[in-house]
Motif scaffolding. Sequence first.
Motif, short mmCIF file in Angstrom:
data_model
loop_
_atom_site.label_atom_id
_atom_site.label_comp_id
_atom_site.label_asym_id
_atom_site.label_seq_id
_atom_site.Cartn_x
_atom_site.Cartn_y
_atom_site.Cartn_z
N PRO A 115 0.83 -1.22 0.00
CA PRO A 115 0.00 0.00 0.00
C PRO A 115 0.86 1.26 0.00
CG PRO A 115 -0.64 -1.52 1.76
CD PRO A 115 0.66 -2.00 1.23
N GLY A 116 0.27 2.37 -0.47
CA GLY A 116 0.93 3.66 -0.39
C GLY A 116 0.69 4.30 0.96
N ILE A 117 0.81 5.62 1.02
CA ILE A 117 0.75 6.29 2.33
C ILE A 117 -0.65 6.27 2.93
CG2 ILE A 117 2.70 7.79 1.78
CD1 ILE A 117 0.70 10.08 1.42
N ASP A 118 -1.69 6.00 2.12
CA ASP A 118 -3.05 5.95 2.69
C ASP A 118 -3.40 4.57 3.24
OD1 ASP A 118 -3.29 4.56 0.34
OD2 ASP A 118 -5.08 5.61 -0.36
N GLY A 119 -2.52 3.59 3.05
CA GLY A 119 -2.75 2.26 3.61
C GLY A 119 -3.71 1.38 2.84
N MET A 120 -4.31 1.88 1.76
CA MET A 120 -5.28 1.09 1.01
C MET A 120 -4.58 -0.01 0.21
SD MET A 120 -8.04 2.26 -1.91
CE MET A 120 -8.53 3.69 -0.97
N THR A 121 -5.15 -1.21 0.22
CA THR A 121 -4.59 -2.34 -0.52
C THR A 121 -5.27 -2.48 -1.88
OG1 THR A 121 -6.18 -3.96 0.32
CG2 THR A 121 -4.22 -3.52 1.68
N THR A 122 -4.69 -3.30 -2.74
CA THR A 122 -5.28 -3.56 -4.06
C THR A 122 -6.63 -4.26 -3.92
OG1 THR A 122 -3.99 -5.61 -4.20
CG2 THR A 122 -3.07 -3.66 -5.26
N TYR A 123 -6.82 -4.98 -2.83
CA TYR A 123 -8.09 -5.70 -2.62
C TYR A 123 -9.24 -4.74 -2.27
CZ TYR A 123 -5.03 -9.73 -2.56
OH TYR A 123 -4.11 -10.68 -2.91
N GLU A 124 -8.89 -3.59 -1.73
CA GLU A 124 -9.90 -2.58 -1.38
C GLU A 124 -10.18 -1.60 -2.52
OE1 GLU A 124 -9.15 -1.65 3.25
OE2 GLU A 124 -7.34 -1.51 2.02
N LEU A 125 -9.32 -1.64 -3.54
CA LEU A 125 -9.37 -0.63 -4.59
C LEU A 125 -10.68 -0.64 -5.38
CD1 LEU A 125 -8.07 1.58 -6.33
CD2 LEU A 125 -6.91 -0.23 -7.62
N LYS A 126 -11.15 -1.83 -5.74
CA LYS A 126 -12.33 -1.91 -6.62
C LYS A 126 -13.55 -1.26 -5.98
CE LYS A 126 -14.59 -4.94 -9.88
NZ LYS A 126 -14.55 -6.28 -10.53
N SER A 127 -13.82 -1.58 -4.72
CA SER A 127 -14.99 -1.01 -4.05
C SER A 127 -14.82 0.49 -3.83
CB SER A 127 -15.25 -1.70 -2.70
OG SER A 127 -14.12 -1.58 -1.86
N TYR A 128 -13.57 0.91 -3.54
CA TYR A 128 -13.31 2.34 -3.35
C TYR A 128 -13.56 3.11 -4.65
CZ TYR A 128 -10.87 6.73 -2.46
OH TYR A 128 -10.56 8.06 -2.33
N PHE A 129 -13.06 2.57 -5.77
CA PHE A 129 -13.20 3.27 -7.03
C PHE A 129 -14.64 3.23 -7.54
CE2 PHE A 129 -12.17 4.59 -11.38
CZ PHE A 129 -11.19 5.54 -11.13
N ARG A 130 -15.39 2.18 -7.16
CA ARG A 130 -16.80 2.11 -7.55
C ARG A 130 -17.58 3.27 -6.90
NH1 ARG A 130 -18.09 -2.56 -5.46
NH2 ARG A 130 -17.45 -3.79 -7.28
N ILE A 131 -17.20 3.61 -5.68
CA ILE A 131 -17.88 4.68 -4.95
C ILE A 131 -17.37 6.07 -5.38
CG2 ILE A 131 -18.27 5.69 -2.65
CD1 ILE A 131 -17.98 2.79 -1.54
N HIS A 132 -16.05 6.19 -5.53
CA HIS A 132 -15.45 7.51 -5.74
C HIS A 132 -14.94 7.74 -7.16
CE1 HIS A 132 -15.52 8.34 -1.40
NE2 HIS A 132 -15.08 7.10 -1.22
N GLY A 133 -15.08 6.76 -8.04
CA GLY A 133 -14.53 6.86 -9.39
C GLY A 133 -15.01 8.06 -10.17
N SER A 134 -16.31 8.31 -10.15
CA SER A 134 -16.88 9.44 -10.91
C SER A 134 -16.31 10.76 -10.42
CB SER A 134 -18.40 9.45 -10.79
OG SER A 134 -18.95 8.29 -11.36
N GLU A 135 -16.19 10.87 -9.10
CA GLU A 135 -15.63 12.09 -8.51
C GLU A 135 -14.17 12.29 -8.92
OE1 GLU A 135 -14.39 13.63 -4.02
OE2 GLU A 135 -15.77 11.92 -4.26
N ILE A 136 -13.40 11.20 -8.89
CA ILE A 136 -11.97 11.27 -9.26
C ILE A 136 -11.83 11.65 -10.73
CG2 ILE A 136 -9.88 9.89 -9.59
CD1 ILE A 136 -10.72 8.32 -7.04
N LYS A 137 -12.64 11.03 -11.59
CA LYS A 137 -12.56 11.35 -13.03
C LYS A 137 -12.90 12.81 -13.29
CE LYS A 137 -15.02 7.69 -14.46
NZ LYS A 137 -15.67 6.75 -15.43
N GLU A 138 -13.89 13.33 -12.57
CA GLU A 138 -14.27 14.73 -12.75
C GLU A 138 -13.14 15.66 -12.28
OE1 GLU A 138 -16.36 18.01 -13.93
OE2 GLU A 138 -16.68 15.89 -14.43
N GLN A 139 -12.49 15.30 -11.18
CA GLN A 139 -11.36 16.09 -10.69
C GLN A 139 -10.22 16.11 -11.72
OE1 GLN A 139 -10.35 14.33 -6.94
NE2 GLN A 139 -11.97 15.36 -5.82
N ILE A 140 -10.00 14.96 -12.36
CA ILE A 140 -8.95 14.89 -13.39
C ILE A 140 -9.31 15.77 -14.58
CG2 ILE A 140 -7.83 13.37 -15.08
CD1 ILE A 140 -7.97 11.14 -12.93
#
Length: 421
Positions: free
Chosen positions: A27-52
């Motif tokens: 994990p990086g500095i936020d401690g999130m693992t690759t196993y947690e990534l899919k559910s995190y991106f499902r919730i926050h993906g749209s927001e992240i893409k808009e920020q980009i």
Amino acid sequence: MDILSKILSDDNLELSYKNVHTNEGAPGIDGMTTYELKSYFRIHGSEIKEQIRTRTYKPFPVKRVNIPKPDGGVRHLGIPTVTDRLIQQAIAQVLSPIFDKDFSEFSYGFRPNKSAHMAVDKALEYINMEYDWVVDIDLEKFFDKVHHDKLMRIISKTVSDGDVISLIRKYLVSGISIDGEISPSEIGTPQGGPLSPLLSNIMLNELDKELEKRGHKFVRYADDCLIFVRSEKSANRVMKRITRFIEEELSLSVNVTKSRVTKPENIKFLGFGFYKNHYTNEYKQKVHEISLNKFKEKIKLTTKRNWGVSLTYRLLKLQQQFQGWFNYFGKYIGISELKKIDNNTRFRLRMIIWKRWKNTKTRFKALIKLGVNKYKAWEWANSRRSYARVATSFIMTRTVTNNKLTKRGFLSLESLKLKTI
């Protein structure tokens, strides 16, 4: 569709997630693992893409990890968060095909249908064409010293999408976390992120172009570069001129203590060395002695008697190490050398087993179970001989046999070699 839209497309992000998940990593500095990534991106993906899209996305600083090098130094590895790894991977998937078509055919690192073995084979081809003076250039801490502005100018010649340029620069200047303290990253591209190999090839493609323009024969794998010429005088001249180009035009540093003009016998390139077959008068590649000793040291650590893990786990680790090392080096090493490694590993495993039996009662029962008569089992169970002497004795070699170790999970290098013959 513009480049940023391709990067943020659902198909590209899905492929990026699969690659990041497969590669796992810490994990990086936020401690999130690759196993947690899919559910995190499902919730926050749209927001992240808009920020980009609106250029408001801010990557996390990378976590600095220092990896010891065989020469006593350290390699700085930067571990991005898994979210940033996903975005970097998505960028690399779209940009790699765009840049790759302009890369030199003699650049072999981190490219489709290219490999380290191909680089070594090409080097051998040049040497046997009597280009047997070698300019071995070592770039000093290349990934730590890439000049951001120069790199971005090179990228901008091919990529005109300002949003993509802005996003890449944000990753270059995202900062470094060292023991929780954030430091700015004013130069360099952290080694460890999915985007880093592509950026290094983009930067060093400028070196490839210069070498091709001068008509030199060379091979490059990432920041490992060899140039081949016919005479020592020419080699010294090339070393001087190319060093000047690297330092003045690319703003990189050449390690003068490690860079040298030499003959093929003195080279270590991608784990391999070269030697002259005096019967054919041709050079051949071989596993370099340093690479072989490094592998033996890794086995030694895995078979330490005081490592408190199960024999099953230990054998699994050995399987992984043996298979991985053989996949890379197996073609270039003789079966007799592999037998020596196998035999020494079995010897160390027998010492481990004898130690795990611990006391007289356990050893006596184990030997009886393995078919030793009671008299001999009792004699050896009470032995005060060293682990090494017992491991090489008939009582262990005839009970904890090679066949029994194989059935338990020991994967011999000899067996891997025989499958290829």
